[in-house]
Design an enzyme around this catalytic site. Structure first.
Site, PDB file in Angstrom:
ATOM      1  N   CYS A  61      46.168  29.619  31.947  1.00 35.75           N
ATOM      2  CA  CYS A  61      46.190  28.734  32.139  1.00 35.75           C
ATOM      3  C   CYS A  61      45.326  28.708  33.822  1.00 35.75           C
ATOM      4  CB  CYS A  61      47.897  28.344  32.682  1.00 35.75           C
ATOM      5  SG  CYS A  61      49.110  29.620  33.795  1.00 35.75           S
ATOM      6  N   ARG A  79      43.494  35.190  33.665  1.00 38.50           N
ATOM      7  CA  ARG A  79      43.066  35.336  36.041  1.00 38.50           C
ATOM      8  C   ARG A  79      44.505  36.142  35.665  1.00 38.50           C
ATOM      9  NH1 ARG A  79      39.290  33.641  34.447  1.00 38.50           N
ATOM     10  NH2 ARG A  79      37.968  32.612  35.588  1.00 38.50           N
ATOM     11  N   GLU A  81      38.519  43.758  40.388  1.00 37.06           N
ATOM     12  CA  GLU A  81      37.958  44.188  38.440  1.00 37.06           C
ATOM     13  C   GLU A  81      37.051  44.713  39.700  1.00 37.06           C
ATOM     14  OE1 GLU A  81      39.749  41.182  35.697  1.00 37.06           O
ATOM     15  OE2 GLU A  81      37.584  40.297  36.986  1.00 37.06           O
ATOM     16  N   HIS A 121      37.775  42.934  30.865  1.00 38.30           N
ATOM     17  CA  HIS A 121      37.926  41.836  31.055  1.00 38.30           C
ATOM     18  C   HIS A 121      36.559  41.258  30.144  1.00 38.30           C
ATOM     19  CE1 HIS A 121      37.601  38.919  34.184  1.00 38.30           C
ATOM     20  NE2 HIS A 121      37.058  37.670  32.947  1.00 38.30           N
TER      21      HIS A 121
END
Length: 320
Positions: free
Chosen positions: A209, A238, A267, A286
């Site tokens: 989401c 996220r 990050e 990531h």
């Protein structure tokens, strides 16, 4: 029009070409841009492309020539889109480039949780297999996915593609989205439910989401307590969807069996981040989006967005 790319290295560390973008106007590409140099580097540009370099209202105030911001990603929270709209700056993103790569990476993380293939490879190379009295051994439980329930939170493109891949593993899929009613385009193997039911039922919960005020820290002490002690959590969406202190506590206490995260709230993370070194926790930097094929699609689409803007027909707008 002058074009500036503020942080091109992550998208293109040298294996792609900026040639098509350069054909659209004078181009300057910076590998990385620290916050204190954004204005200096962007002030002569009408078009700026950014991935993670923030463009906030105070910066936009100092860029009077700027007419277009191209986000080199799907998520565009790095740009103050309302401030851009107030200044008649068009903002566009690239919404679909990474669907297959991210869904594939979900299963890379899930299979690593199930089998710890890397750990066992290291063990074999270390000599443990050569020294074993048995032909076979394992250091962690080996888990089969067939018959298990995958809970998907967020049924956009990536969530739907992840559900389709789950079918190949023989998994049931329970999805929480904006509606508990079946939606057009839902894969045939998806059943809708509310979030609490998904968390209570799923053997694996995968987050897909967007980050909004409603979803921030949605995975927290209370929602983790709904999950099975044998369940896994995966986050490729996220970082701020997860209350990371609470997740670290749940992993330490055994409240859930494991987690795999490709995104964190900060990050790169600080060395003392609560999930760095947490038990039964896989962290990747990531990279779910970063296959060569996905990056190639992203660059192509970003250039197409710029060309459409210059032709007076802008596409993929998030603010006008």
């Amino acid at each position: 029009m002058n074009i500036v790319v503020l942080d091109g290295h992550t998208l293109n560390p040298g294996d792609l070409s900026w040639e098509r973008l350069e054909a659209l106007g004078p181009l300057t590409v910076y590998d990385r841009t620290p916050a204190e140099r954004i204005v200096e580097r962007a002030e002569g540009a009408e078009i700026v492309l950014t991935n993670k370099t923030p463009l906030r209202a105070d910066v936009l105030d100092r860029l009077p020539k700027l007419r277009y911001i191209g986000v080199l990603a799907t998520g565009y929270d790095i740009v103050d889109v309302q401030a851009a709209a107030d200044r008649d700056i068009v903002v566009a993103n690239v919404p679909t480039y990474g669907t297959d790569s991210v869904a594939q990476f979900v299963f890379a993380l899930l299979l690593e949780l199930c089998h710890r293939a890397g750990l066992h490879s290291d063990s074999a190379h270390r000599g443990d297999w050569a020294d074993s009295p048995d032909f076979s051994y394992w250091h962690t439980p080996q888990t089969e996915l067939a018959g298990k329930t995958l809970g998907i939170v967020g049924m956009g493109r990536i969530g739907a593609r992840t559900a389709e891949l789950a079918a190949a593993f023989g998994m049931r899929v329970l999805a929480a989205g904006r509606s508990v009613e079946p939606q057009p385009g839902d894969p045939a193997n998806v059943r809708r439910a509310d979030l609490a039911t998904v968390l209570k039922t799923a053997d694996v919960v995968s987050l897909h989401c967007p980050l909004t005020p409603q979803t921030e820290r949605m995975i927290n002490r209370d929602t983790l307590a709904l999950m099975k002690p044998s369940a896994y959590l995966i986050n490729t969406a996220r970082g701020k969807l997860v209350a990371e202190d609470d997740l670290a506590g749940a992993l330490r206490s055994g409240a859930i069996a494991g987690a795999a995260l490709d995104v964190l709230s900060q990050e790169p993370p600080p060395p003392d981040h609560p999930l760095v070194g947490a038990p039964n926790c896989i962290l990747t930097p990531h990279i779910a989006w970063a296959s060569f094929e996905a990056r190639e699609r992203l660059l192509r689409a970003a250039v197409d967005n710029v060309a459409r803007f210059l032709a007076g027909d802008p596409a993929n707008l998030v603010s006008r």
